[in-house]
Design an enzyme around this catalytic site. Sequence first.
Site, short mmCIF file in Angstrom:
data_model
loop_
_atom_site.label_atom_id
_atom_site.label_comp_id
_atom_site.label_asym_id
_atom_site.label_seq_id
_atom_site.Cartn_x
_atom_site.Cartn_y
_atom_site.Cartn_z
CG PHE A 29 116.94 22.06 56.44
CD1 PHE A 29 116.80 21.87 55.07
CD2 PHE A 29 116.06 22.92 57.08
CE1 PHE A 29 115.80 22.53 54.36
CE2 PHE A 29 115.06 23.58 56.38
CZ PHE A 29 114.93 23.38 55.02
CG ASP A 84 118.64 26.24 63.07
OD1 ASP A 84 117.55 26.34 63.70
OD2 ASP A 84 118.70 26.11 61.84
CE LYS A 97 110.80 23.10 61.67
NZ LYS A 97 110.03 22.51 60.61
CB THR A 112 106.77 44.69 56.82
OG1 THR A 112 107.39 45.17 55.63
CG2 THR A 112 105.46 45.41 57.06
C1 LIG Z 1 116.77 23.31 61.94
C2 LIG Z 1 115.93 24.14 61.01
N1 LIG Z 1 116.31 25.38 60.71
C3 LIG Z 1 115.59 26.17 59.90
C4 LIG Z 1 114.43 25.72 59.32
C5 LIG Z 1 113.65 26.61 58.41
O1 LIG Z 1 112.46 26.99 59.00
P1 LIG Z 1 111.24 27.51 58.10
O2 LIG Z 1 110.78 26.34 57.29
O3 LIG Z 1 110.24 28.00 59.08
O4 LIG Z 1 111.77 28.59 57.24
C6 LIG Z 1 113.99 24.42 59.59
C7 LIG Z 1 112.76 23.90 58.98
O5 LIG Z 1 112.45 22.75 58.96
C8 LIG Z 1 114.76 23.60 60.45
O6 LIG Z 1 114.40 22.35 60.74
#
Ligand SMILES: Cc1ncc(COP(=O)(O)O)c(C=O)c1O
Length: 500
Positions: free
Chosen positions: A217, A326, A357, A381
């Site tokens: 994800f 990530d 987060k 922006t």
């Molecule tokens: C590993 C990871 N990457 C990216 C995201 C996306 O973040 P956002 O919801 O702030 O767009 C999440 C969100 O849960 C995540 O867990």
Amino acid sequence: MASSLLTRQLALSLQQNLRLAAPGSRYVSKTATKTVSEFEYDAPSMKTTVPGPKSKELLRQLGEIQNTGAIHFFCNYEESRGNYLVDVDGNRMLDVYTQISSIPIGYNHPALMKVMTNPNNVSAFVNRPALGILPPENFPEKLAESLLSIAPSGMTKVQTMACGSCSNENAFKSMFIWYRNKERGYATPSEEEVGTCMVNQSPGCPDLSILSFMGAFHGRTLGCLATTHSKAIHKLDIPSFDWPIAPFPKLRYPLEEFERENAQEEARCLEEVEDLIVKWRQKGKPVAGIVIEPIQAEGGDNHASPDFFIKLRNIARKHGCGFHVDEVQTGGGATGKFWAHEHWGLDDPADLVSFSKKMLTGGYFHRDELQPDKPYRIFNTWMGDPSKNLFLSEVLNVIRRENLLEQVTRSGKALLQGLYALQSQYPHLLSGARGQGTFCAINASSDATRDSIMLKARNKGVFLGSCGEKSIRFRPALVFKEYHVHQLLNILNDVLAEHK
Ligand SMILES: Cc1ncc(COP(=O)(O)O)c(C=O)c1O
């Protein structure tokens, strides 16, 4: 004048927020050691089932405006403190999900309330700048004090952004720009490239790809979504790119007990990664970057070994692909290290590390080579929000002052031991306990069982999150102590004992 009025109002709200609540708990184990921070409640307290009548009425009202299918209940953030989230019906729950893992040091932490009440900070809250063109005077200093003070090894550059998805989206763009610059020998782009990019054609818009993993994800914006493979509901009906998707190792837990089988599974996945890189190059869609989560979170809390990640990093290097870690969900301390990838012991650092987060601001760290060569290539922006850097600095102070990473390691051990005990006591309901720090999860026997356990736990005062097909994920704040672990385990034990 206006600023002193605002300051007085904030000071008043600070006083109200620091009022201590009456103690009392139905579920605390007699054996649990009790160490409650002075600003926190000491236990859950439930008045209604959740959602209660007020939440239901608000759901009805909001339902006339938006889709509310994902809303659990409405919250009273003023009354929430530390590890306890209070809802509009006065139910106080131990929060083990923390706004999808994004509250670093609990609700209404006094140190953060002070940041709000400091008159020197008021203009940062009131005037949100277009950071890419008009940053405030103290911006370099505040970046150094906050984000750069926790930069992963090998990285001296950071780009702030608003959310996790937009951090990843721009990190992908950085990898594409870097890759094409390398390919054209850092020469000026041709007229053909400049012309074709305006009509979405190659070579200006090259057929490059990002390799991601099944179960990953990385967000829901269009580029990120092409690398997200956790649940169909996120992807259905949205056009996507033909980018390679490698299998993520399906490991057996506890990892220490299945080292040999797990190593074989990881080797299979790494072989597939190399095959895909070769195949996509042959297809004319070379892999510019590999993106991976240190622990696949939304996809089910899937772990892999440090050896897997080190080998993957080497594969990226060998094939000239960027290596993007990530850390949107894993970053910020929940695994017991500030960055989960620090557990791997990489000699050769990643090329990019994205975050959001618990960091309160989105963004990504990167190596010098990945800095865009021209302005406006990585741009929007706001490009973040300087007021969030103020909060982050204070969060980092609290983490250091209170040794919260050590706290996380201690609480994480207690939590994982407790989960092992629960799964051996209720093997027909639970299995596969796993975790690093307090970043833990356990599988239920089915999705229906998982949902039922979570609902019952919520009505007894523990708010949990789900992930994958049938897992429960534990995502407490960094101020989650062993005392809170015992509360959680006691309530889970009650729920499981009553489960039919
Ligand atoms: C590993 C990871 N990457 C990216 C995201 C996306 O973040 P956002 O919801 O702030 O767009 C999440 C969100 O849960 C995540 O867990």
